[in-house]
Scaffold this active site. Structure first.
Site, PDB file in Angstrom:
ATOM      1  CE1 TYR A   1       0.531   3.148   7.895  1.00 38.26           C
ATOM      2  CE2 TYR A   1       0.222   5.472   7.408  1.00 38.26           C
ATOM      3  CZ  TYR A   1       0.478   4.469   8.313  1.00 38.26           C
ATOM      4  OH  TYR A   1       0.675   4.765   9.638  1.00 38.26           O
ATOM      5  CG  HIS A   2       3.193   3.719  -0.133  1.00 41.84           C
ATOM      6  ND1 HIS A   2       4.397   4.401  -0.106  1.00 41.84           N
ATOM      7  CD2 HIS A   2       2.247   4.639   0.177  1.00 41.84           C
ATOM      8  CE1 HIS A   2       4.172   5.664   0.217  1.00 41.84           C
ATOM      9  NE2 HIS A   2       2.871   5.822   0.394  1.00 41.84           N
ATOM     10  N   PRO A   3       0.839  -0.689  -0.049  1.00 42.76           N
ATOM     11  CG  PRO A   3      -1.258  -1.569   0.519  1.00 42.76           C
ATOM     12  CD  PRO A   3      -0.393  -0.341   0.683  1.00 42.76           C
TER      13      PRO A   3
ATOM     14  CD  GLU B   1       6.026  -0.912  -2.697  1.00 43.17           C
ATOM     15  OE1 GLU B   1       4.966  -0.658  -2.126  1.00 43.17           O
ATOM     16  OE2 GLU B   1       6.980  -1.462  -2.127  1.00 43.17           O
TER      17      GLU B   1
END
Length: 523
Positions: free
Chosen positions: A464-466, A499
């Site tokens: 859940y780290h887009p 990221e």
């Protein structure tokens, strides 16, 4: 159609948006609107740490799914996003990780002036009120409370010790001088309760800030390259919010590009194909989508559980003492899968509970789940228009693990997790070993590449780290201004060109701090 106007309109009351709006409200005489599709985050569901899972698949969740992912066996990945004031910071697991010095220096070296580690560190510290006190890496007095974990279960401390026994260094501060190692994560909690970005930045804001919950942004209205209004739907009433100064889009890595695309900003060819008239060409909008993908191993345990129960007595204890079974904590670490690399390429999480069906399945029994994700994703996806109706959800394709090197990293990370599970200090707490967990579908059936790949296809999920869909250098410049537009900035994880190594909430808040500083400088 009714209308009103503000100097600054921030779209999305998430981690970055709350920080941006709260800081902009400090400008003397400024009129700031914060537009949020979800409702106010009020009550125990948003305060008590262990209740975060009750927000999943609820009205407080955007409840997105990817398109079928080939390397996940054709599964559609579940992609929760917070749909309430505070955004995902109101529903996440509250882990406070900034990322690695390497990540920000890379952003700078890609041509994004002012985004090196030494330049972003003051903005992390500006937000922070760290329970450990001030030092070279931390600060006190900021609005965001960062605390030591409460009520750490013996299983989790045993996991840390097992990590040390398996050859990993102990690390007391993942946001300090070195990131590598295993230990306890700090949390965005205040006296044991959740400290979301909304709690931190909106509660202190004065009369300059107007929060507009339950207000869905539909599209941006233009005068040439200038945003002049935001069309919104508030509980069925469509109206326009005028923009006198700047529009800051802070709706996250899925919704920020989607709003731009719905408003005619993107790749003209793709927009025409989707039935939307192109108004401004920025071809990279929605591209470069990245996410942390990984797997958990799970083991049953006879060790007395600490999670729950959800009782009035335990809630009273949490509110009175700031600890107990309703306080959530995680442990974990950062590891290298090769001695040839400079910084960790794996992040490991460990938490109480059995993880099945992307964390959505009912627990089999008490236990512990832990495992790795690839810390810097190289498999790229995209967010595109599903159809031109502004109420539609975007089409999301992640292409998880399409890069063979990413599959190798995750495979090696799972072998590291298996080695930790074997250590006596942890194994004594477990009533299933690798073989019996594998029989339950909770671990690979063996350690061959083929068996691990089989387990990954069936069990890998998004952490859940887009990020990346409005990347600096492609969609926005180093001051987060959309290329070619007069008064539109983007400020959330979508602006990340690559990221960070770790959870993204802290970095998103830093981005909110930065965009507010850029706007103030331009005022």
């Amino acid at each position: 159609m009714t209308s009103e106007s503000y100097d600054y309109v921030v779209v999305g009351a998430g981690s970055a948006g709350c920080a941006a709006a709260g800081r902009l409200a400090e400008l003397s005489g400024a009129r700031v609107a914060l537009v949020e599709a979800g409702p106010p985050a009020k009550g125990r569901l948003f305060e008590i740490p262990t209740l975060f899972s009750q927000q999943l698949k609820s009205a407080f969740d955007w409840d997105y799914h990817s398109e079928p992912e080939p390397l996940l066996g054709g599964r559609r990945a579940y992609l929760p996003r917070g749909r309430a004031v505070g955004g995902t910071s109101s529903m996440n697991t509250m882990v406070y990780i900034r990322g690695n010095r390497f990540d920000y220096d890379k952003w700078r070296d890609l041509g994004n002036e002012g985004w090196g580690y030494e330049e972003v560190l003051p903005f992390f510290k500006r937000s922070e009120d760290n329970e450990r006190g001030a030092d070279d890496f931390h600060a006190v007095g900021g609005p965001l409370t960062v605390s030591e974990p409460r009520s750490v279960h013996p299983l989790l401390d045993a996991w840390i010790e097992a990590g040390v026994e398996a050859g990993h260094r102990r690390n007391e501060d993942f946001n300090g001088a070195e990131q590598e190692g295993v230990g306890r994560f700090q949390m965005t909690q205040r006296d044991g309760l959740r400290c979301s970005s909304a709690v931190a930045f909106l509660a202190p804001a004065g009369d300059n800030l107007t929060v507009l919950p339950s207000t869905l942004a539909l599209r941006i209205r233009w005068d040439g390259v200038r945003a002049v209004a935001l069309e919104v739907d508030h509980l069925g009433e469509v109206r326009e919010i005028g923009i006198e100064g700047e529009l800051i889009v802070s709706s996250g890595a899925y919704n920020s590009p989607h709003l731009l695309l719905q408003s005619g900003v993107g790749d003209p060819e793709q927009l025409r194909a989707a039935g939307i008239a192109p108004l401004h060409s920025v071809p990279a909008v929605g591209r470069n989508l990245r996410d942390h993908v990984g797997c958990f191993l799970s083991f049953l345990s006879d060790t007395q559980p600490m999670l729950g129960p959800d009782t009035s007595a335990e809630e009273e204890r949490l509110r009175r003492d700031g600890d107990g079974p309703m306080a959530w904590t995680e442990v974990g670490g950062f590891m290298k899968t090769s001695d040839a690399i400079e910084v960790p390429d794996i992040q490991m999480h460990a938490a109480l509970g059995i993880v099945r069906d992307e964390g959505l399945a009912a627990p089999l029994d008490h236990g512990v789940g832990f495992g790795p994700y690839v810390a810097r994703s190289t498999s790229l996806g995209a967010v595109t228009i599903r159809h031109p109706h502004p109420y539609a959800k975007p089409r999301i394709v992640h292409n998880y693990l399409s890069d063979p090197e990413e599959r190798r990293i995750l495979r090696d990370g799972l072998r590291m997790a298996i080695e930790i599970a074997r250590q006596p200090v942890l194994a004594q707490h477990l009533k299933t070993d690798l073989k019996s967990s594998a029989e339950l579908g909770l671990a690979p059936r063996e350690e061959s590449d083929a068996a691990i790949d089989e387990f990954i296809r069936a069990n890998a999920f998004s952490f859940y780290h887009p990020s990346g869909t409005c990347a600096m250098g492609e969609v926005v410049d180093a001051k987060l201004r959309v290329d070619g537009l007069a008064n539109v900035r983007v400020a959330d994880t979508s602006i990340m060109p690559t990221e960070p190594t770790g959870n993204l909430n802290a970095a998103a808040i830093m981005i909110g701090e930065r965009v507010a500083a850029f706007v103030k400088d331009a005022a």
